[in-house]
Design an enzyme around this catalytic site. Sequence first.
Site, mmCIF file in Angstrom:
data_model
loop_
_atom_site.group_PDB
_atom_site.id
_atom_site.type_symbol
_atom_site.label_atom_id
_atom_site.label_comp_id
_atom_site.label_asym_id
_atom_site.label_seq_id
_atom_site.Cartn_x
_atom_site.Cartn_y
_atom_site.Cartn_z
ATOM 1 N N LYS A 156 5.855 -10.819 11.667
ATOM 2 C CA LYS A 156 6.076 -9.803 11.987
ATOM 3 C C LYS A 156 4.938 -9.039 12.827
ATOM 4 O O LYS A 156 3.881 -8.909 12.136
ATOM 5 C CB LYS A 156 6.838 -8.630 11.204
ATOM 6 C CG LYS A 156 6.880 -7.094 11.694
ATOM 7 C CD LYS A 156 7.242 -6.421 10.657
ATOM 8 C CE LYS A 156 7.436 -5.014 11.309
ATOM 9 N NZ LYS A 156 7.307 -3.907 10.275
ATOM 10 N N LYS A 187 2.572 -9.845 8.089
ATOM 11 C CA LYS A 187 2.628 -8.611 8.990
ATOM 12 C C LYS A 187 1.227 -7.937 9.718
ATOM 13 O O LYS A 187 0.349 -7.563 8.961
ATOM 14 C CB LYS A 187 3.535 -7.502 8.180
ATOM 15 C CG LYS A 187 3.688 -6.005 8.615
ATOM 16 C CD LYS A 187 4.464 -5.074 7.676
ATOM 17 C CE LYS A 187 4.353 -3.996 8.552
ATOM 18 N NZ LYS A 187 5.173 -2.806 7.797
HETATM 19 C C1 PBG Z 1 7.338 0.201 7.065
HETATM 20 C C2 PBG Z 1 7.796 -0.642 8.265
HETATM 21 C C3 PBG Z 1 7.516 -0.682 9.659
HETATM 22 C C4 PBG Z 1 8.303 -1.215 10.311
HETATM 23 C C5 PBG Z 1 9.215 -1.938 9.465
HETATM 24 N N1 PBG Z 1 9.061 -1.386 8.090
HETATM 25 C C6 PBG Z 1 6.551 0.204 10.244
HETATM 26 C C7 PBG Z 1 5.092 0.051 10.037
HETATM 27 O O1 PBG Z 1 4.565 -0.707 9.107
HETATM 28 O O2 PBG Z 1 4.305 0.868 10.384
HETATM 29 C C8 PBG Z 1 8.457 -1.747 11.722
HETATM 30 C C9 PBG Z 1 9.621 -2.161 12.640
HETATM 31 C C10 PBG Z 1 9.511 -2.079 14.144
HETATM 32 O O3 PBG Z 1 8.557 -1.587 14.522
HETATM 33 O O4 PBG Z 1 10.765 -2.253 14.308
HETATM 34 N N2 PBG Z 1 6.233 -0.309 6.630
HETATM 35 ZN ZN ZN Z 2 5.302 1.137 5.137
#
Ligand code: PBG
Ligand code: ZN
Length: 323
Positions: free
Chosen positions: A244, A191
């Site tokens: 992701k 991520k």
């Molecule tokens: C929470 C989370 C996020 C997303 C999924 N879970 C946001 C982030 O990490 O700031 C992003 C999902 C998206 O942009 O569709 N940690």
């Molecule tokens: Zn988060």
Amino acid sequence: MKRTRRLRVNESMRALVRETTVSISDLVYPIFVVEGKDQKNEIPSMPGIFQWSLDRLPEEMERVKKSGVKAVLLFGIPAHKDEKGSEAYNPDGIVQRAIRQIKQFDDSIVVIADVCLCEYTSHGHCGLIHGQEILNDETLPLLAKMAVTCAKAGADIIAPSDMMDGDVMTIRKALDENGFIHTAIMAYSAKYASGYYSPFRDAADSAPCFGDRKTYQMDVCNGREGIREVQKDIEEGADIVMVKPALAYLDVLHAVSEITDYPIAAYNVSGEYSMVKAASIHGWIDEKRIVMENMIAMKRAGAKILITYHALDVAEWLKGMEK
Ligand code: PBG
Ligand code: ZN
């Protein structure tokens, strides 16, 4: 002469040699649930995506059911946020109640609970803070508590998105100790600290109030490190691993598919959705064609599971193509 066009002469021939397909069963639809009554708030940067209060959630679930999509990913937006994100692990919190409601609505839907603190903390970071520092080990028991409350509520899959070290291991242990040996973990493994999440942060009201997420989410410049993150999560007990965002990281997705036979999920994130929506609203691109091409791209790169805000549209289009 070598003639590659022989296999392209008509649609039946093309279908016969087609290497990649998308099925409705690949799709996961993210849903935002919010406290309060009679709420169906469209997210301005994500046309067609809403925050739902639980009294109106059945409308959305009817759409899901009709589409044939069998998996949802839940994000909760609490009424009150605090330093420790207490609502995240309240057994009667917004997301725990949503899980129970969806399972009652249709037990056969795979309910995936996103586990992280950022939607629940007053500072918007994914872990506890001390001054400007994001605390790793102190955050782990809270993530475990959230995971167990979600499993108790009926979640089939726990999806930790916090990017704290040891989260998967800690959650696996807590689930097992509480008897949830069959609750699976989908780890947000590779991520990245991406600019593509900004519409989500509007949707979940979760933008960090100071600094950024670069001390816990990955550096966007690192591909090989993505593989290391995946290997670590598998060692810690992940059942499904994730890359992701998806479309700007297809190289990582493909590299991951070469090193593991675990199921891989690609998260086609909010910013990727918003860009497609904005261009199609202007009539600059053909939405259906572009979205389907993006879905195929993720599958071709090695994903099995596609998490996407387009899921219900994709399902309808796939049904249309069968006829
Ligand atoms: C929470 C989370 C996020 C997303 C999924 N879970 C946001 C982030 O990490 O700031 C992003 C999902 C998206 O942009 O569709 N940690
Ligand atoms: Zn988060």
